[in-house]
Design a protein around this motif. Structure first.
Motif, PDB file in Angstrom:
ATOM      1  N   GLY A  45       0.861  -1.306  -0.005  1.00 41.94           N
ATOM      2  CA  GLY A  45       0.036  -0.031  -0.117  1.00 41.94           C
ATOM      3  C   GLY A  45       0.746   1.174  -0.059  1.00 41.94           C
ATOM      4  N   LYS A  46       2.180   1.216   0.124  1.00 42.72           N
ATOM      5  CA  LYS A  46       2.846   2.237   0.136  1.00 42.72           C
ATOM      6  C   LYS A  46       3.894   2.511  -1.526  1.00 42.72           C
ATOM      7  CE  LYS A  46       3.643   2.681   5.033  1.00 42.72           C
ATOM      8  NZ  LYS A  46       4.542   2.637   6.093  1.00 42.72           N
ATOM      9  N   ASN A 445       5.966   3.380 -17.219  1.00 45.20           N
ATOM     10  CA  ASN A 445       6.294   2.362 -15.992  1.00 45.20           C
ATOM     11  C   ASN A 445       5.799   3.111 -14.682  1.00 45.20           C
ATOM     12  OD1 ASN A 445       7.835   0.107 -14.850  1.00 45.20           O
ATOM     13  ND2 ASN A 445       8.692   1.759 -13.626  1.00 45.20           N
ATOM     14  N   THR A 446       5.986   4.498 -14.651  1.00 47.70           N
ATOM     15  CA  THR A 446       5.717   5.120 -13.326  1.00 47.70           C
ATOM     16  C   THR A 446       4.030   5.293 -13.075  1.00 47.70           C
ATOM     17  OG1 THR A 446       7.453   6.762 -13.574  1.00 47.70           O
ATOM     18  CG2 THR A 446       5.879   7.206 -12.010  1.00 47.70           C
ATOM     19  N   TYR A 447       3.454   5.101 -14.349  1.00 47.85           N
ATOM     20  CA  TYR A 447       2.012   4.847 -14.334  1.00 47.85           C
ATOM     21  C   TYR A 447       1.566   3.753 -13.820  1.00 47.85           C
ATOM     22  CZ  TYR A 447      -2.601   4.192 -16.161  1.00 47.85           C
ATOM     23  OH  TYR A 447      -4.074   3.949 -16.209  1.00 47.85           O
ATOM     24  N   ILE A 448       2.176   2.506 -14.285  1.00 50.79           N
ATOM     25  CA  ILE A 448       1.471   1.211 -13.995  1.00 50.79           C
ATOM     26  C   ILE A 448       1.875   0.833 -12.670  1.00 50.79           C
ATOM     27  CG2 ILE A 448       1.459   0.458 -16.526  1.00 50.79           C
ATOM     28  CD1 ILE A 448       3.746  -1.114 -16.004  1.00 50.79           C
ATOM     29  N   ALA A 449       3.127   1.602 -12.229  1.00 53.48           N
ATOM     30  CA  ALA A 449       3.511   1.353 -10.700  1.00 53.48           C
ATOM     31  C   ALA A 449       2.732   2.110  -9.760  1.00 53.48           C
ATOM     32  CB  ALA A 449       5.069   1.416 -10.643  1.00 53.48           C
ATOM     33  N   GLN A 450       1.721   3.040 -10.238  1.00 55.07           N
ATOM     34  CA  GLN A 450       1.159   3.857  -9.297  1.00 55.07           C
ATOM     35  C   GLN A 450       1.922   5.005  -8.749  1.00 55.07           C
ATOM     36  OE1 GLN A 450      -1.817   2.131  -6.771  1.00 55.07           O
ATOM     37  NE2 GLN A 450      -2.727   1.122  -8.513  1.00 55.07           N
ATOM     38  N   GLY A 451       3.209   5.179  -9.245  1.00 54.06           N
ATOM     39  CA  GLY A 451       4.105   6.245  -8.647  1.00 54.06           C
ATOM     40  C   GLY A 451       3.612   7.521  -8.644  1.00 54.06           C
ATOM     41  N   TRP A 452       2.748   7.962  -9.504  1.00 49.77           N
ATOM     42  CA  TRP A 452       2.269   9.244  -9.634  1.00 49.77           C
ATOM     43  C   TRP A 452       0.874   9.332 -10.219  1.00 49.77           C
ATOM     44  CZ3 TRP A 452       3.596  12.246 -14.776  1.00 49.77           C
ATOM     45  CH2 TRP A 452       3.442  11.324 -15.863  1.00 49.77           C
ATOM     46  N   ILE A 453       0.227  10.474 -10.102  1.00 44.57           N
ATOM     47  CA  ILE A 453      -1.070  10.761 -10.563  1.00 44.57           C
ATOM     48  C   ILE A 453      -0.894  11.520 -11.806  1.00 44.57           C
ATOM     49  CG2 ILE A 453      -3.261  12.003 -10.161  1.00 44.57           C
ATOM     50  CD1 ILE A 453      -2.515  11.805  -7.311  1.00 44.57           C
ATOM     51  N   PHE A 454      -0.963  10.925 -13.073  1.00 45.71           N
ATOM     52  CA  PHE A 454      -1.125  11.466 -14.421  1.00 45.71           C
ATOM     53  C   PHE A 454      -2.558  11.881 -14.703  1.00 45.71           C
ATOM     54  CE2 PHE A 454      -0.519  11.662 -18.865  1.00 45.71           C
ATOM     55  CZ  PHE A 454       0.644  11.972 -18.948  1.00 45.71           C
ATOM     56  N   ALA A 455      -2.788  12.932 -14.163  1.00 46.15           N
ATOM     57  CA  ALA A 455      -4.209  13.399 -14.142  1.00 46.15           C
ATOM     58  C   ALA A 455      -4.286  14.977 -14.137  1.00 46.15           C
ATOM     59  CB  ALA A 455      -4.989  12.927 -13.041  1.00 46.15           C
TER      60      ALA A 455
END
Length: 455
Positions: A45-46, A445-455
Protein backbone atom coordinates in the motif's frame (compact mmCIF):
# COMPACT_ATOMS: atom_id res chain seq x y z
CA UNK A 1 0.41 10.14 -47.62
CA UNK A 2 4.15 9.55 -47.36
CA UNK A 3 4.61 5.88 -46.40
CA UNK A 4 7.59 6.90 -44.29
CA UNK A 5 5.13 8.49 -41.84
CA UNK A 6 3.45 5.13 -41.20
CA UNK A 7 6.83 3.42 -40.92
CA UNK A 8 8.10 5.98 -38.39
CA UNK A 9 4.94 5.66 -36.31
CA UNK A 10 5.28 1.88 -36.37
CA UNK A 11 9.00 2.05 -35.55
CA UNK A 12 8.27 4.33 -32.58
CA UNK A 13 5.73 1.87 -31.18
CA UNK A 14 8.04 -1.11 -31.68
CA UNK A 15 10.95 0.85 -30.23
CA UNK A 16 8.85 1.75 -27.19
CA UNK A 17 8.16 -1.94 -26.51
CA UNK A 18 11.76 -3.00 -27.07
CA UNK A 19 13.01 -0.41 -24.57
CA UNK A 20 10.20 -1.05 -22.08
CA UNK A 21 10.67 -4.84 -22.10
CA UNK A 22 14.46 -4.56 -21.98
CA UNK A 23 14.33 -2.36 -18.89
CA UNK A 24 12.36 -5.05 -17.07
CA UNK A 25 15.64 -6.94 -16.92
CA UNK A 26 17.69 -6.13 -13.81
CA UNK A 27 21.04 -6.25 -15.59
CA UNK A 28 19.95 -4.07 -18.52
CA UNK A 29 18.35 -1.59 -16.13
CA UNK A 30 21.36 -1.43 -13.80
CA UNK A 31 23.79 -0.66 -16.62
CA UNK A 32 21.56 1.86 -18.43
CA UNK A 33 18.66 3.84 -16.96
CA UNK A 34 19.50 2.61 -13.47
CA UNK A 35 22.66 4.73 -13.54
CA UNK A 36 20.57 7.90 -13.45
CA UNK A 37 17.06 6.98 -12.30
CA UNK A 38 15.20 5.03 -9.66
CA UNK A 39 11.67 3.76 -10.31
CA UNK A 40 8.46 3.86 -8.35
CA UNK A 41 7.27 0.67 -6.72
CA UNK A 42 4.05 0.05 -4.82
CA UNK A 43 4.34 -2.45 -2.00
CA UNK A 44 2.07 -3.02 1.00
CA UNK A 45 0.00 0.00 0.00
CA UNK A 46 2.99 2.35 -0.01
CA UNK A 47 4.78 3.91 -2.98
CA UNK A 48 8.55 4.35 -2.86
CA UNK A 49 11.38 5.13 -5.23
CA UNK A 50 13.66 2.08 -5.46
CA UNK A 51 16.57 0.93 -7.57
CA UNK A 52 14.49 -1.60 -9.44
CA UNK A 53 13.74 -2.44 -13.10
CA UNK A 54 10.42 -1.71 -14.78
CA UNK A 55 7.20 -3.43 -13.72
CA UNK A 56 5.63 -6.08 -15.93
CA UNK A 57 2.51 -4.79 -17.64
CA UNK A 58 -0.75 -6.59 -16.79
CA UNK A 59 -4.43 -5.89 -17.39
CA UNK A 60 -4.72 -5.07 -13.69
CA UNK A 61 -1.90 -2.54 -13.31
CA UNK A 62 -2.76 -0.87 -16.64
CA UNK A 63 -5.96 0.51 -15.07
CA UNK A 64 -5.02 3.36 -12.71
CA UNK A 65 -6.21 6.81 -11.69
CA UNK A 66 -8.68 8.24 -14.26
CA UNK A 67 -8.48 4.96 -16.14
CA UNK A 68 -10.41 3.26 -13.33
CA UNK A 69 -13.37 5.57 -13.91
CA UNK A 70 -13.49 4.87 -17.65
CA UNK A 71 -13.17 1.15 -16.97
CA UNK A 72 -16.07 1.34 -14.51
CA UNK A 73 -18.23 3.23 -17.03
CA UNK A 74 -17.34 0.71 -19.70
CA UNK A 75 -18.46 -2.19 -17.49
CA UNK A 76 -21.33 -0.74 -15.45
CA UNK A 77 -22.28 2.64 -16.85
CA UNK A 78 -22.62 5.64 -14.58
CA UNK A 79 -23.56 3.73 -11.46
CA UNK A 80 -22.83 5.49 -8.15
CA UNK A 81 -23.05 4.01 -4.68
CA UNK A 82 -20.46 1.66 -3.32
CA UNK A 83 -18.48 1.69 -6.58
CA UNK A 84 -17.89 5.41 -6.45
CA UNK A 85 -19.49 8.82 -6.10
CA UNK A 86 -21.23 11.29 -8.34
CA UNK A 87 -17.84 12.58 -9.52
CA UNK A 88 -18.12 9.78 -12.11
CA UNK A 89 -20.27 12.20 -14.14
CA UNK A 90 -17.19 14.35 -14.79
CA UNK A 91 -16.09 11.64 -17.22
CA UNK A 92 -17.66 11.59 -20.69
CA UNK A 93 -19.11 8.52 -22.42
CA UNK A 94 -17.68 8.09 -25.94
CA UNK A 95 -14.32 6.51 -25.05
CA UNK A 96 -15.74 3.90 -22.62
CA UNK A 97 -18.57 3.26 -25.13
CA UNK A 98 -16.05 2.46 -27.89
CA UNK A 99 -14.16 0.28 -25.42
CA UNK A 100 -17.38 -1.57 -24.52
CA UNK A 101 -18.38 -2.10 -28.17
CA UNK A 102 -14.96 -3.51 -29.07
CA UNK A 103 -14.92 -5.56 -25.85
CA UNK A 104 -11.14 -5.68 -25.73
CA UNK A 105 -9.09 -6.30 -22.55
CA UNK A 106 -7.46 -3.30 -20.88
CA UNK A 107 -4.08 -3.80 -22.55
CA UNK A 108 -5.85 -3.80 -25.91
CA UNK A 109 -6.73 -0.15 -25.29
CA UNK A 110 -3.03 0.68 -25.44
CA UNK A 111 -2.95 -0.46 -29.08
CA UNK A 112 -6.32 1.15 -29.83
CA UNK A 113 -5.31 4.54 -28.46
CA UNK A 114 -1.97 4.60 -30.23
CA UNK A 115 -3.84 3.69 -33.43
CA UNK A 116 -6.27 6.59 -32.90
CA UNK A 117 -3.36 8.96 -32.27
CA UNK A 118 -1.50 7.76 -35.36
CA UNK A 119 -4.56 8.13 -37.61
CA UNK A 120 -5.13 11.63 -36.26
CA UNK A 121 -1.55 12.63 -37.07
CA UNK A 122 -1.92 11.24 -40.60
CA UNK A 123 -5.15 13.23 -41.08
CA UNK A 124 -3.56 16.45 -39.84
CA UNK A 125 -0.44 16.00 -41.94
CA UNK A 126 -2.49 15.34 -45.08
CA UNK A 127 -4.16 18.77 -44.91
CA UNK A 128 -1.73 20.94 -42.94
CA UNK A 129 1.75 19.87 -43.99
CA UNK A 130 3.63 19.81 -47.28
CA UNK A 131 4.61 16.26 -48.33
CA UNK A 132 8.30 17.14 -48.10
CA UNK A 133 7.79 18.07 -44.43
CA UNK A 134 5.85 14.96 -43.40
CA UNK A 135 8.84 13.05 -42.02
CA UNK A 136 10.20 15.83 -39.81
CA UNK A 137 6.68 16.72 -38.64
CA UNK A 138 5.80 13.18 -37.61
CA UNK A 139 9.07 13.05 -35.66
CA UNK A 140 8.09 16.31 -33.94
CA UNK A 141 4.72 14.78 -33.06
CA UNK A 142 6.38 11.77 -31.42
CA UNK A 143 9.21 13.51 -29.59
CA UNK A 144 7.15 15.70 -27.26
CA UNK A 145 7.48 14.73 -23.57
CA UNK A 146 3.77 13.95 -23.10
CA UNK A 147 3.30 11.46 -25.94
CA UNK A 148 2.89 8.64 -23.41
CA UNK A 149 -0.68 9.85 -22.67
CA UNK A 150 -1.73 8.33 -26.01
CA UNK A 151 -0.69 4.91 -24.72
CA UNK A 152 -2.89 5.05 -21.63
CA UNK A 153 -6.60 4.32 -21.02
CA UNK A 154 -7.55 7.98 -21.11
CA UNK A 155 -9.57 10.07 -23.58
CA UNK A 156 -6.74 12.06 -25.21
CA UNK A 157 -6.35 9.71 -28.19
CA UNK A 158 -10.09 9.60 -28.92
CA UNK A 159 -10.37 13.37 -28.55
CA UNK A 160 -7.32 13.82 -30.78
CA UNK A 161 -8.91 11.74 -33.54
CA UNK A 162 -12.33 13.40 -33.38
CA UNK A 163 -10.96 16.95 -33.41
CA UNK A 164 -8.62 15.98 -36.27
CA UNK A 165 -11.66 14.87 -38.28
CA UNK A 166 -13.22 18.29 -37.69
CA UNK A 167 -10.00 20.07 -38.69
CA UNK A 168 -9.86 17.97 -41.85
CA UNK A 169 -13.41 19.15 -42.55
CA UNK A 170 -12.44 22.82 -42.03
CA UNK A 171 -9.53 22.63 -44.48
CA UNK A 172 -11.51 20.64 -47.05
CA UNK A 173 -14.51 22.97 -46.51
CA UNK A 174 -16.69 19.99 -45.74
CA UNK A 175 -19.05 21.18 -43.01
CA UNK A 176 -20.51 17.75 -42.28
CA UNK A 177 -17.10 16.28 -41.52
CA UNK A 178 -16.50 19.24 -39.20
CA UNK A 179 -19.93 18.69 -37.63
CA UNK A 180 -19.28 14.98 -37.08
CA UNK A 181 -15.83 15.55 -35.60
CA UNK A 182 -16.94 18.25 -33.16
CA UNK A 183 -20.04 16.45 -31.96
CA UNK A 184 -17.98 13.29 -31.29
CA UNK A 185 -15.26 15.34 -29.57
CA UNK A 186 -17.97 16.85 -27.35
CA UNK A 187 -18.98 13.33 -26.33
CA UNK A 188 -15.39 12.47 -25.44
CA UNK A 189 -14.28 14.99 -22.84
CA UNK A 190 -15.55 18.21 -21.20
CA UNK A 191 -14.04 20.61 -23.71
CA UNK A 192 -17.17 22.72 -24.09
CA UNK A 193 -15.92 25.86 -22.32
CA UNK A 194 -12.41 26.00 -23.83
CA UNK A 195 -13.53 25.11 -27.34
CA UNK A 196 -16.62 27.33 -27.27
CA UNK A 197 -14.66 30.37 -26.11
CA UNK A 198 -11.93 29.66 -28.68
CA UNK A 199 -14.46 29.45 -31.51
CA UNK A 200 -16.21 32.64 -30.36
CA UNK A 201 -12.87 34.43 -30.01
CA UNK A 202 -11.76 33.36 -33.49
CA UNK A 203 -14.99 34.48 -35.14
CA UNK A 204 -14.95 37.85 -33.33
CA UNK A 205 -11.30 38.37 -34.24
CA UNK A 206 -12.10 38.22 -37.95
CA UNK A 207 -15.34 40.16 -37.49
CA UNK A 208 -13.29 43.18 -36.37
CA UNK A 209 -11.94 43.58 -39.91
CA UNK A 210 -14.88 42.39 -41.98
CA UNK A 211 -17.55 44.24 -39.93
CA UNK A 212 -20.10 41.91 -41.56
CA UNK A 213 -22.06 41.18 -38.39
CA UNK A 214 -24.73 39.04 -40.03
CA UNK A 215 -22.28 36.73 -41.79
CA UNK A 216 -20.12 36.61 -38.67
CA UNK A 217 -22.94 35.42 -36.45
CA UNK A 218 -24.16 32.91 -39.03
CA UNK A 219 -20.64 31.48 -39.27
CA UNK A 220 -20.39 31.33 -35.47
CA UNK A 221 -23.73 29.52 -35.26
CA UNK A 222 -22.50 26.91 -37.74
CA UNK A 223 -19.29 26.43 -35.77
CA UNK A 224 -20.78 26.04 -32.31
CA UNK A 225 -23.99 24.11 -33.14
CA UNK A 226 -22.36 20.63 -33.07
CA UNK A 227 -20.54 21.56 -29.86
CA UNK A 228 -23.81 22.50 -28.17
CA UNK A 229 -25.61 19.42 -29.49
CA UNK A 230 -22.82 17.09 -28.36
CA UNK A 231 -22.78 18.59 -24.87
CA UNK A 232 -26.59 18.28 -24.66
CA UNK A 233 -26.25 14.63 -25.66
CA UNK A 234 -23.81 14.06 -22.79
CA UNK A 235 -26.25 15.75 -20.42
CA UNK A 236 -29.09 13.48 -21.58
CA UNK A 237 -26.93 10.34 -21.30
CA UNK A 238 -25.92 11.29 -17.76
CA UNK A 239 -29.52 12.07 -16.81
CA UNK A 240 -30.72 8.74 -18.18
CA UNK A 241 -28.01 7.06 -16.07
CA UNK A 242 -29.26 8.63 -12.85
CA UNK A 243 -27.37 11.90 -12.55
CA UNK A 244 -30.51 13.61 -11.28
CA UNK A 245 -29.52 16.85 -13.01
CA UNK A 246 -29.01 17.96 -16.60
CA UNK A 247 -25.88 19.86 -15.54
CA UNK A 248 -24.32 17.24 -13.30
CA UNK A 249 -21.05 17.23 -15.23
CA UNK A 250 -20.70 20.91 -14.32
CA UNK A 251 -21.77 20.50 -10.69
CA UNK A 252 -19.19 17.80 -9.98
CA UNK A 253 -16.33 20.12 -10.91
CA UNK A 254 -16.53 21.26 -7.26
CA UNK A 255 -14.46 18.20 -6.34
CA UNK A 256 -11.46 19.67 -8.17
CA UNK A 257 -11.53 22.94 -6.20
CA UNK A 258 -11.09 25.20 -9.22
CA UNK A 259 -11.30 28.69 -7.71
CA UNK A 260 -10.04 31.96 -9.17
CA UNK A 261 -6.93 32.90 -7.17
CA UNK A 262 -3.48 34.42 -7.44
CA UNK A 263 -0.91 31.71 -8.39
CA UNK A 264 1.47 31.00 -5.53
CA UNK A 265 3.76 28.24 -4.33
CA UNK A 266 4.21 26.36 -7.60
CA UNK A 267 3.46 22.67 -7.20
CA UNK A 268 1.89 19.64 -8.90
CA UNK A 269 0.44 16.21 -8.30
CA UNK A 270 3.60 14.56 -9.59
CA UNK A 271 7.28 15.41 -9.82
CA UNK A 272 7.42 13.85 -13.27
CA UNK A 273 4.77 16.20 -14.60
CA UNK A 274 5.90 19.32 -12.73
CA UNK A 275 9.05 19.92 -14.79
CA UNK A 276 7.15 19.59 -18.07
CA UNK A 277 4.44 21.96 -16.83
CA UNK A 278 6.98 24.60 -15.82
CA UNK A 279 8.42 24.35 -19.32
CA UNK A 280 4.97 24.73 -20.88
CA UNK A 281 4.38 27.96 -18.92
CA UNK A 282 7.54 29.65 -20.20
CA UNK A 283 8.15 27.99 -23.58
CA UNK A 284 4.57 27.65 -24.82
CA UNK A 285 2.13 29.83 -22.90
CA UNK A 286 4.10 33.10 -22.73
CA UNK A 287 5.24 33.06 -26.41
CA UNK A 288 1.70 32.24 -27.62
CA UNK A 289 0.17 34.91 -25.36
CA UNK A 290 2.62 37.46 -26.77
CA UNK A 291 1.80 36.37 -30.32
CA UNK A 292 -1.91 36.65 -29.57
CA UNK A 293 -1.52 40.27 -28.43
CA UNK A 294 0.53 40.99 -31.55
CA UNK A 295 -2.12 39.51 -33.84
CA UNK A 296 -4.84 41.44 -32.03
CA UNK A 297 -2.91 44.69 -32.39
CA UNK A 298 -2.49 44.09 -36.12
CA UNK A 299 -6.17 43.32 -36.49
CA UNK A 300 -7.17 46.60 -34.84
CA UNK A 301 -4.91 48.72 -37.07
CA UNK A 302 -6.93 50.67 -39.65
CA UNK A 303 -4.46 50.03 -42.44
CA UNK A 304 -3.31 46.66 -43.65
CA UNK A 305 -0.65 45.19 -41.38
CA UNK A 306 2.48 43.47 -42.62
CA UNK A 307 1.35 40.28 -40.93
CA UNK A 308 -2.41 39.77 -40.87
CA UNK A 309 -4.67 36.72 -40.84
CA UNK A 310 -7.45 36.13 -43.36
CA UNK A 311 -10.70 34.35 -42.55
CA UNK A 312 -10.92 32.58 -45.91
CA UNK A 313 -7.54 30.90 -45.45
CA UNK A 314 -8.20 27.74 -43.37
CA UNK A 315 -4.67 27.68 -41.96
CA UNK A 316 -5.01 31.27 -40.74
CA UNK A 317 -8.29 30.35 -39.04
CA UNK A 318 -6.78 27.23 -37.46
CA UNK A 319 -3.67 29.08 -36.34
CA UNK A 320 -5.73 31.58 -34.36
CA UNK A 321 -8.17 28.95 -33.06
CA UNK A 322 -5.30 26.78 -31.83
CA UNK A 323 -3.49 29.67 -30.13
CA UNK A 324 -6.69 30.69 -28.35
CA UNK A 325 -7.34 27.12 -27.21
CA UNK A 326 -3.83 26.54 -25.83
CA UNK A 327 -3.61 29.98 -24.20
CA UNK A 328 -7.12 29.66 -22.75
CA UNK A 329 -6.44 26.20 -21.32
CA UNK A 330 -3.18 27.45 -19.79
CA UNK A 331 -4.83 30.51 -18.28
CA UNK A 332 -7.49 28.39 -16.64
CA UNK A 333 -4.93 26.24 -14.85
CA UNK A 334 -2.68 29.16 -13.93
CA UNK A 335 -5.53 31.28 -12.55
CA UNK A 336 -7.85 28.65 -11.05
CA UNK A 337 -5.46 26.24 -9.33
CA UNK A 338 -3.69 28.59 -6.93
CA UNK A 339 -0.24 27.65 -8.21
CA UNK A 340 -0.84 23.94 -8.80
CA UNK A 341 0.11 23.13 -12.39
CA UNK A 342 -1.36 19.63 -12.59
CA UNK A 343 -2.95 18.76 -15.95
CA UNK A 344 -1.29 21.70 -17.74
CA UNK A 345 0.59 19.72 -20.34
CA UNK A 346 -2.33 17.31 -20.83
CA UNK A 347 -4.58 20.25 -21.72
CA UNK A 348 -2.02 22.00 -23.91
CA UNK A 349 0.78 20.11 -25.64
CA UNK A 350 -1.25 16.87 -25.63
CA UNK A 351 -4.20 18.58 -27.31
CA UNK A 352 -4.85 18.30 -31.07
CA UNK A 353 -4.59 22.09 -31.33
CA UNK A 354 -0.95 22.05 -30.28
CA UNK A 355 -0.20 19.58 -33.07
CA UNK A 356 -1.90 21.99 -35.48
CA UNK A 357 0.57 24.65 -34.31
CA UNK A 358 3.49 22.23 -34.68
CA UNK A 359 2.51 21.55 -38.29
CA UNK A 360 1.63 25.07 -39.52
CA UNK A 361 3.06 27.75 -37.22
CA UNK A 362 6.61 27.56 -38.54
CA UNK A 363 5.44 28.79 -41.96
CA UNK A 364 4.58 32.06 -40.22
CA UNK A 365 7.62 32.07 -37.94
CA UNK A 366 10.33 31.38 -40.50
CA UNK A 367 10.35 35.03 -41.55
CA UNK A 368 11.87 35.85 -38.17
CA UNK A 369 15.72 35.77 -38.26
CA UNK A 370 17.09 32.57 -36.78
CA UNK A 371 19.44 34.44 -34.43
CA UNK A 372 16.50 36.25 -32.84
CA UNK A 373 14.57 32.99 -32.56
CA UNK A 374 17.48 31.30 -30.79
CA UNK A 375 18.12 34.24 -28.45
CA UNK A 376 14.47 34.46 -27.40
CA UNK A 377 14.09 30.72 -26.97
CA UNK A 378 17.37 30.36 -25.04
CA UNK A 379 16.31 33.11 -22.65
CA UNK A 380 12.94 31.46 -21.96
CA UNK A 381 14.56 28.03 -21.59
CA UNK A 382 17.05 29.36 -19.03
CA UNK A 383 14.24 31.08 -17.11
CA UNK A 384 12.25 27.81 -17.00
CA UNK A 385 15.31 25.90 -15.72
CA UNK A 386 15.96 28.64 -13.14
CA UNK A 387 12.34 28.59 -11.90
CA UNK A 388 12.32 24.80 -11.69
CA UNK A 389 15.54 24.87 -9.71
CA UNK A 390 14.17 27.40 -7.21
CA UNK A 391 10.67 25.96 -6.75
CA UNK A 392 10.20 24.42 -3.31
CA UNK A 393 8.27 21.55 -4.86
CA UNK A 394 11.32 20.43 -6.87
CA UNK A 395 13.59 20.13 -3.81
CA UNK A 396 16.56 18.78 -5.80
CA UNK A 397 17.47 17.78 -9.34
CA UNK A 398 16.82 14.19 -10.40
CA UNK A 399 15.65 12.24 -13.42
CA UNK A 400 12.01 13.18 -12.79
CA UNK A 401 12.93 16.68 -14.05
CA UNK A 402 14.14 15.32 -17.39
CA UNK A 403 10.80 16.06 -19.06
CA UNK A 404 11.68 19.77 -19.12
CA UNK A 405 14.82 19.06 -21.13
CA UNK A 406 12.90 16.80 -23.51
CA UNK A 407 10.47 19.68 -24.10
CA UNK A 408 13.29 22.20 -24.59
CA UNK A 409 15.10 19.97 -27.07
CA UNK A 410 11.98 19.03 -29.06
CA UNK A 411 10.95 22.69 -29.37
CA UNK A 412 14.49 23.69 -30.30
CA UNK A 413 14.54 21.22 -33.18
CA UNK A 414 11.17 22.61 -34.29
CA UNK A 415 12.40 26.20 -34.03
CA UNK A 416 15.40 25.64 -36.33
CA UNK A 417 13.78 23.23 -38.76
CA UNK A 418 14.85 25.38 -41.72
CA UNK A 419 18.24 23.75 -41.11
CA UNK A 420 16.81 20.26 -41.65
CA UNK A 421 18.79 19.81 -44.87
CA UNK A 422 21.88 19.74 -42.67
CA UNK A 423 22.98 16.15 -42.04
CA UNK A 424 23.83 16.86 -38.39
CA UNK A 425 20.28 18.12 -37.85
CA UNK A 426 18.72 14.94 -39.28
CA UNK A 427 20.99 12.66 -37.25
CA UNK A 428 20.41 14.68 -34.10
CA UNK A 429 16.63 14.61 -34.52
CA UNK A 430 16.64 10.84 -35.01
CA UNK A 431 18.84 10.25 -31.94
CA UNK A 432 16.65 12.56 -29.90
CA UNK A 433 13.59 10.50 -30.85
CA UNK A 434 15.26 7.52 -29.16
CA UNK A 435 15.77 9.59 -26.00
CA UNK A 436 12.10 10.58 -26.15
CA UNK A 437 11.14 6.90 -26.32
CA UNK A 438 13.17 6.16 -23.18
CA UNK A 439 11.45 9.04 -21.37
CA UNK A 440 8.04 7.76 -22.51
CA UNK A 441 8.79 4.28 -21.13
CA UNK A 442 9.89 5.83 -17.84
CA UNK A 443 6.59 7.70 -17.53
CA UNK A 444 4.60 4.65 -18.58
CA UNK A 445 6.30 2.47 -15.98
CA UNK A 446 5.71 5.12 -13.33
CA UNK A 447 2.02 5.10 -14.26
CA UNK A 448 1.54 1.33 -14.03
CA UNK A 449 3.48 1.27 -10.73
CA UNK A 450 1.06 3.91 -9.37
CA UNK A 451 4.01 6.13 -8.61
CA UNK A 452 2.33 9.29 -9.66
CA UNK A 453 -1.02 10.82 -10.61
CA UNK A 454 -1.06 11.43 -14.34
CA UNK A 455 -4.24 13.52 -14.26
Amino acid sequence: MNRKVILIQGAYFIGFWIVFLSLQNQTVYSYSLGLVADNWQKKNGKRNLVHSPYERLTNENYINWDGTHYYRIKNKGYQTGKDGGDYIFAFFPLFPFIWSILNIPPIGVLFLNYGFFSIAIVLLLSVLSKPKDHVKNVIFSLSLPGTVIFLMPYTEATYMLMVSISIYGIVKKNYWLYFLGIILASLTRPSFTFLLLSLIGTELFFLIKSKDIKSGFVSLAYRITPLILGTLAVSLIHYSQGSGSFFKFIEVQKYWNNVLSVPHKLRDWSHEGFAINVGVVFLVFFPLLTLLFYLGYNQLKPRKARFALTYNRPKDYLLLLSILYVVGSSLFIILFRGGSLHCLFRFTIDSPFFYVLIFIAFDYLKKVPINFRLFSFSTLALVSIFVLGLADYSTFWNFSDFGLFVLITSLLFWLIQDLNSNKAYSIGQSLFLLISIIWATYLFNTYIAQGWIFA
